[in-house]
Design a protein around this motif. Structure first.
Motif, PDB file in Angstrom:
ATOM      1  N   LEU A  30     123.566   9.410 137.003  1.00 56.83           N
ATOM      2  CA  LEU A  30     121.908   9.155 136.622  1.00 56.83           C
ATOM      3  C   LEU A  30     121.153  10.250 136.796  1.00 56.83           C
ATOM      4  CD1 LEU A  30     121.450   5.270 136.857  1.00 56.83           C
ATOM      5  CD2 LEU A  30     122.084   6.412 134.927  1.00 56.83           C
ATOM      6  N   LEU A  51     119.199  10.624 129.407  1.00 57.00           N
ATOM      7  CA  LEU A  51     119.064   9.258 129.711  1.00 57.00           C
ATOM      8  C   LEU A  51     118.773   8.588 128.651  1.00 57.00           C
ATOM      9  CD1 LEU A  51     117.234   9.984 133.204  1.00 57.00           C
ATOM     10  CD2 LEU A  51     119.754   9.177 133.143  1.00 57.00           C
ATOM     11  N   LEU A  54     114.698   2.088 131.548  1.00 56.41           N
ATOM     12  CA  LEU A  54     114.481   3.425 132.076  1.00 56.41           C
ATOM     13  C   LEU A  54     113.399   3.448 133.110  1.00 56.41           C
ATOM     14  CD1 LEU A  54     114.396   4.935 128.338  1.00 56.41           C
ATOM     15  CD2 LEU A  54     116.107   5.413 130.164  1.00 56.41           C
ATOM     16  N   ASP A  55     112.695   2.161 132.960  1.00 55.87           N
ATOM     17  CA  ASP A  55     111.455   2.258 134.101  1.00 55.87           C
ATOM     18  C   ASP A  55     111.958   1.978 135.370  1.00 55.87           C
ATOM     19  OD1 ASP A  55     109.422   2.934 132.040  1.00 55.87           O
ATOM     20  OD2 ASP A  55     109.238   0.557 131.847  1.00 55.87           O
ATOM     21  N   LEU A 109     114.408   3.676 136.963  1.00 52.17           N
ATOM     22  CA  LEU A 109     114.809   4.762 137.452  1.00 52.17           C
ATOM     23  C   LEU A 109     113.645   5.488 138.158  1.00 52.17           C
ATOM     24  CD1 LEU A 109     117.231   6.063 134.732  1.00 52.17           C
ATOM     25  CD2 LEU A 109     117.786   4.788 136.331  1.00 52.17           C
ATOM     26  N   CYS A 159     115.868  11.287 138.764  1.00 59.21           N
ATOM     27  CA  CYS A 159     116.464  11.200 137.518  1.00 59.21           C
ATOM     28  C   CYS A 159     115.692  12.191 136.350  1.00 59.21           C
ATOM     29  CB  CYS A 159     116.606   9.793 137.029  1.00 59.21           C
ATOM     30  SG  CYS A 159     117.801   8.972 137.980  1.00 59.21           S
ATOM     31  N   GLU A 205     115.983  14.069 130.151  1.00 63.07           N
ATOM     32  CA  GLU A 205     115.385  13.608 129.024  1.00 63.07           C
ATOM     33  C   GLU A 205     115.489  12.096 128.731  1.00 63.07           C
ATOM     34  OE1 GLU A 205     114.665  14.430 124.036  1.00 63.07           O
ATOM     35  OE2 GLU A 205     116.029  15.676 125.459  1.00 63.07           O
ATOM     36  N   ARG A 206     114.362  11.315 128.597  1.00 63.07           N
ATOM     37  CA  ARG A 206     114.471   9.988 128.633  1.00 63.07           C
ATOM     38  C   ARG A 206     114.328   9.467 127.199  1.00 63.07           C
ATOM     39  NH1 ARG A 206     112.576   6.925 134.331  1.00 63.07           N
ATOM     40  NH2 ARG A 206     113.368   8.602 135.407  1.00 63.07           N
ATOM     41  N   ALA A 234     114.396   6.187 124.613  1.00 63.97           N
ATOM     42  CA  ALA A 234     114.536   4.636 124.219  1.00 63.97           C
ATOM     43  C   ALA A 234     115.512   4.358 123.127  1.00 63.97           C
ATOM     44  CB  ALA A 234     112.920   4.053 124.488  1.00 63.97           C
TER      45      ALA A 234
END
Length: 423
Positions: free
Chosen positions: A33, A39, A46-47, A49, A53, A56-57, A59
């Protein structure tokens, strides 16, 4: 001797994560990760992490499954890590990713204990003795197929309202005495298991709990509830019908002749009450069926029967065969329970079958029986007559009442026998 090829580098890594978040991950999962450039996961995941990390996150959009190809294509060539709840390959995103990525080595899966494993550990239930039913993105009605007295079921919840839906279904199906426990946030700091209560006592007014939950059920059938077995031949009373029903004993023989196997698709032509298609699907969760019924009233009744008996995935096509058959996916087996005298129907069903496919047709009329005799001459197979008699009162005594005999033709399609040949 050729040198061994290096193992292909995974294009996508999918990491299972639990309610315990970052702290519950292995060093290898954390590294995957931390090193990812992209990501992908649900907002809740996602919250979990930490800032280290830095990828780019993204959803997941809704609906999720259709978005998978586009997201992977949009970030091709980058290090992608996908977050999944618990074990990604157990009712998780891992299946969709494996189907999309395809080749071996392109997907790296790093599992975490699933909520099912946690629940079994907390309850002391051996997993091999537990039925697991997921209601995530699926109707609660599918739980009905798993209800058998004394069985233990773990229900994967779609959200906070699922426990109440499970309790209501249990009451409706005659399993109101079944104890229920809800386990929330398993493996996390907020883990909680509620007090045991029966479905009958489940308080409808109770506010929903945590959406991250699993429901444990110990099945208890009421003595006066209709008993539904695990093999074909359910009582006729299990089906809502107007008389258009393949009766219990003939139905059991018919399903035995059709021989459903996991993953196979059945065409049920002239559905009536849907009994053959429904019992086909009840033999295994992966069995699929399409029933064709020209009468809209009967088609609606089939849908109700499918929901009631735990196979809401049954596809009901309202229309006339053979006209609608071209729109259907290829079958592994076909049952014709009505409409045999419709021009071209029997031949269309036979032609739709692949090599190894089976066709079974039942009739009680002389006209249709003549068609089956001709099919038997052309394609081989087995032609049988089924006769059932029931003991009934005759004055102060008991005698036999004969039901109408059923003529059944059954055949398996092969490559080595051309159409029209007599075997």
């Amino acid at each position: 001797m050729n040198p061994a090829r290096p193992a292909p580098t995974a294009a996508v890594t999918v990491v299972g994560i639990g309610a315990d978040g970052w702290d519950g991950l292995t060093d290898a999962s954390r590294a995957a990760l931390s090193e990812a450039e992209v990501l992908i996961g649900g907002p809740r995941q996602l919250d979990l992490l930490p800032p280290r990390c830095a990828g780019e996150r993204i959803a997941w959009p809704s609906p999720l499954r259709p978005a998978v190809p586009g997201l992977l294509a949009a970030h091709a060539g980058r290090r992608i890590a996908v977050l999944a709840s618990g074990d990604p390959m157990f009712y998780g995103i891992g299946r969709a990713l494996a189907e999309e990525v395809g080749e071996a080595g392109a997907l790296r899966v790093m599992p975490h204990p699933s909520s099912v494993s946690y629940a079994a550990a907390r309850l002391g239930w051996p997993l091999e003795d537990v039925e697991v039913v997921t209601l995530v993105g699926r109707p609660a009605a599918r739980l009905a197929a798993a209800l058998h007295d004394g069985r233990r079921i773990l229900v994967l919840s779609a959200g906070a309202d699922t426990p109440g839906e499970v309790a209501a279904l249990l009451r409706d199906r005659g399993f109101g005495a079944s104890p229920i426990r809800v386990l929330e946030q398993l493996g996390g700091a907020q883990e909680r298991t509620n007090a045991e209560a029966t479905a009958d006592d489940w308080p409808d007014a109770q506010p929903p709990g945590d959406p991250l939950n699993i429901v444990a059920v110990t099945c208890r059938r009421a003595p006066d509830a209709l008993r539904l077995g695990a093999v074909p031949g359910l009582p006729d009373d299990a089906f809502e019908h107007d008389g258009q029903l393949t009766k219990r004993h003939v139905r059991a023989v018919t399903l035995g002749t059709l021989g459903p196997a996991p993953g196979e698709l059945l065409w049920d032509i002239g559905g009536g009450s849907g009994s053959i298609a429904i019992e086909w699907m009840r033999t295994h969760p992966s069995c699929r069926a399409v029933t064709v019924e020209r009468d809209p009233v009967r088609a609606a009744r089939i849908t109700r029967n499918a929901d009631r008996l735990g196979v809401p995935g049954l596809r009901v096509v309202t229309g006339a065969a053979p006209a609608v058959l071209a729109e259907l996916p290829p079958p592994d087996a076909v049952f014709i329970g009505g409409g045999l005298t419709t021009p071209g129907l029997l031949d269309a069903c036979w032609e739709a079958l692949p090599a190894g496919g089976r066709l079974v047709a039942n009739t009680v009329t002389l006209e249709s029986e003549a068609l089956l005799a001709d099919a038997h001459r052309r394609h081989g197979g087995e032609l049988v007559r089924l006769a059932v008699a029931h003991a009934v009162p005759v004055g102060g005594f008991t005698g036999w009442r004969q039901a109408m005999p059923v003529t059944q033709w059954a055949a398996q399609k092969t490559l080595d026998t051309p159409s029209g040949a007599n075997r």
